[in-house]
Every structure is written in C-alpha cells, then in structure tokens.
Design an enzyme around this catalytic site. Structure first.
Site, PDB file in Angstrom:
ATOM      1  N   HIS A 207       0.843  -1.199   0.000  1.00 29.11           N
ATOM      2  CA  HIS A 207       0.000   0.000   0.000  1.00 29.11           C
ATOM      3  C   HIS A 207       0.879   1.250   0.000  1.00 29.11           C
ATOM      4  O   HIS A 207       1.924   1.287   0.645  1.00 29.11           O
ATOM      5  CB  HIS A 207      -0.929   0.002   1.217  1.00 29.11           C
ATOM      6  CG  HIS A 207      -2.005   1.039   1.096  1.00 29.11           C
ATOM      7  ND1 HIS A 207      -1.775   2.370   1.366  1.00 29.11           N
ATOM      8  CD2 HIS A 207      -3.292   0.948   0.687  1.00 29.11           C
ATOM      9  CE1 HIS A 207      -2.883   3.053   1.139  1.00 29.11           C
ATOM     10  NE2 HIS A 207      -3.829   2.218   0.724  1.00 29.11           N
TER      11      HIS A 207
ATOM     12  N   GLU B  13      -3.839   2.104  -7.252  1.00 29.54           N
ATOM     13  CA  GLU B  13      -4.262   3.252  -6.444  1.00 29.54           C
ATOM     14  C   GLU B  13      -3.297   4.415  -6.673  1.00 29.54           C
ATOM     15  O   GLU B  13      -2.219   4.448  -6.057  1.00 29.54           O
ATOM     16  CB  GLU B  13      -4.232   2.890  -4.953  1.00 29.54           C
ATOM     17  CG  GLU B  13      -5.107   1.713  -4.577  1.00 29.54           C
ATOM     18  CD  GLU B  13      -5.435   1.717  -3.081  1.00 29.54           C
ATOM     19  OE1 GLU B  13      -6.608   1.918  -2.759  1.00 29.54           O
ATOM     20  OE2 GLU B  13      -4.521   1.560  -2.256  1.00 29.54           O
TER      21      GLU B  13
HETATM   22  P1  13P Z   1      -9.525   6.614  -0.071  1.00 31.26           P
HETATM   23  O1  13P Z   1     -10.707   5.822  -0.569  1.00 31.26           O
HETATM   24  O2  13P Z   1      -9.739   7.246   1.249  1.00 31.26           O
HETATM   25  O3  13P Z   1      -9.037   7.544  -1.127  1.00 31.26           O
HETATM   26  O4  13P Z   1      -8.334   5.543   0.168  1.00 31.26           O
HETATM   27  C1  13P Z   1      -8.024   4.637  -0.830  1.00 31.26           C
HETATM   28  C2  13P Z   1      -7.077   3.636  -0.273  1.00 31.26           C
HETATM   29  O5  13P Z   1      -5.933   3.960   0.031  1.00 31.26           O
HETATM   30  C3  13P Z   1      -7.553   2.265  -0.078  1.00 31.26           C
HETATM   31  O6  13P Z   1      -6.507   1.405   0.213  1.00 31.26           O
END
Ligand code: 13P
Length: 232
Positions: A89, A158
């Site tokens: 992450h 992400e």
């Molecule tokens: P948000 O949905 O708060 O932008 O976070 C995304 C995330 O990092 C999920 O792992």
C-alpha cells in the site's frame, strides 16, 4: 466484483464488530453470490468472522513469530484464521518507508503461506505529470520480482494523488491504465483512490476493473453498502 474496505488507522474492535454485524445482515439480503466483500480492519480489531465478509490484515511482518517489536506475524493472524493481506500500500511505501525489496520479501513470505494478496501499486503526482510512458514504467517497477502468475493474487491500482483527496483519474484514464495492466497481469484488478457512492458504479462498469479498494468512504457503513450495491 471485489469490493474491499481498508479502514487504515480508524475504527476500534467494538466499532468494527458492530460494522461487520450490520454488513453481514445487509449481505444476507442480497443475491449476488459472485461478489467478494472484504474488510481490512486495524490489527487490534482482527477477529474470526463466521460471516460472508472476508477479513484481511492491512499489514504483517514476514515472520511466523519472533523479536520484532510492534509487528504482528503469521501466528497472530492464524489465531483468527486470517488468510488475506494487503501488501505494498502506498501509505506503507511512502509514509512508513517500506522499500520494494522489503515488499517483495513480504510478498514471497505470504505467497508461500498461500495467502490471498491484494498487491497495491500507484504513482505519485509528479510521475503522473511526466506522461503515460513514465507512469507505466513506474508501475512496472513496482511489479518487479512479484510473481504475477500467483493464483491468489489481486492487484489494486491506487494513484497516490487520488488517495484521500477526493480526486480521481478520469474514467478514460482508469480504463487505459487497467487495460495496460491487464496485459501484464491476468489477475483481478481493483481500482482505489477516492472511490465513493457517487463514482463507484461508473468505475466498476469499466472494462478490466474487477473491483474497488475503498478507504475513507468505507468507514461509513451506509456509504459502503451503496458502493456494494453499485456492483449490480
Ligand atoms: P480513499 O478511498 O480514502 O481515497 O483511500 C483509498 C485507499 O488507500 C484504499 O486502500
């Protein structure tokens, strides 16, 4: 579709239990058996859940047990039959300083244990602004030395600049990147970064988006339920 909630450093054991009870009741009323719903609570709220929700760990150290102050290992996950983990992450990469080498080591350890792994990748804003070639190069470097043929692997794309900011790439951009990633990895691909009830349906309708990884909006059970409903 895979819909996953990452609580990060939010919620308690008590509030997580209440949340999961409500979520499980809600899932019992749905008839979408092909959806996989996952929740990643903080480590103190990990628990065995005899429910339709798959519980995963946000992080763990690549060890069964031992002298790693502040970390949890396999033994602590085994106690609650946790067999799913997030690895790579961006908050662990950029805030906690995990290197690609450490991440690969962690991946290999949990792969050997047969864990379901959501492996996260994503670029910071300056890379995004350097164009699509630089962007794909950056993402490919994050996939380096990761066994992309691993049967229990899922990838979460992400973009760092979209996490917790309310900003998302355009659907055209998500489509382009997911199409490119699918050529590299023939495994489920989740999108994450400011997913909310208002945009979840549109994002999940895109080709090669197999689900979403939700942070902030997952903390509100009613919003998370709406996101799950958007898979319909
Ligand atoms: P948000 O949905 O708060 O932008 O976070 C995304 C995330 O990092 C999920 O792992």
């Amino acid at each position: 579709m895979i819909v996953a909630a990452n609580f990060k450093t939010n919620m308690t054991r008590q509030s997580t239990r209440e949340y999961l009870d409500t979520l499980d009741d809600f899932l019992a009323t749905r008839h979408h058996d092909d959806d996989t719903i996952m929740v990643f609570p903080p480590a103190t709220a990990l628990d065995a859940c005899h429910c339709a929700v798959k519980i995963g760990a946000q992080n763990a150290y690549a060890t069964r047990n031992g002298a790693y102050t502040g970390e949890i290992g396999l033994e602590q996950l085994d106690e609650f039959d946790i067999r799913t983990i997030l690895i790579g992450h961006s908050e662990r990469r950029h805030i906690l300083g995990e290197s690609q080498e450490e991440i690969v080591h962690k991946f290999n350890f949990f792969k050997e244990q047969g864990f379901s792994i959501i492996y996260c990748i994503g670029e910071p804003l300056e890379i995004r602004e350097s164009g699509s070639h630089a962007l794909m190069e950056y993402l490919e470097a994050q996939l380096e030395d990761i066994d992309l043929g691993y049967a229990n692997l899922m990838i979460a794309y992400e973009p760092v600049w979209a996490i917790g900011t309310g900003m998302t790439p355009s659907t055209d951009d998500i489509l382009l990147i997911h199409n490119a990633l699918k050529k590299l990895v023939q495994r489920p691909l989740l999108y994450g970064g400011s997913v909310k009830p208002e945009n979840a349906r549109e994002i999940m309708a895109l080709a090669n988006v197999d689900g979403v990884l939700v942070g902030g909006a997952s903390l509100h059970i009613e919003d998370f339920k709406l996101i799950i409903q958007a898979t319909n």
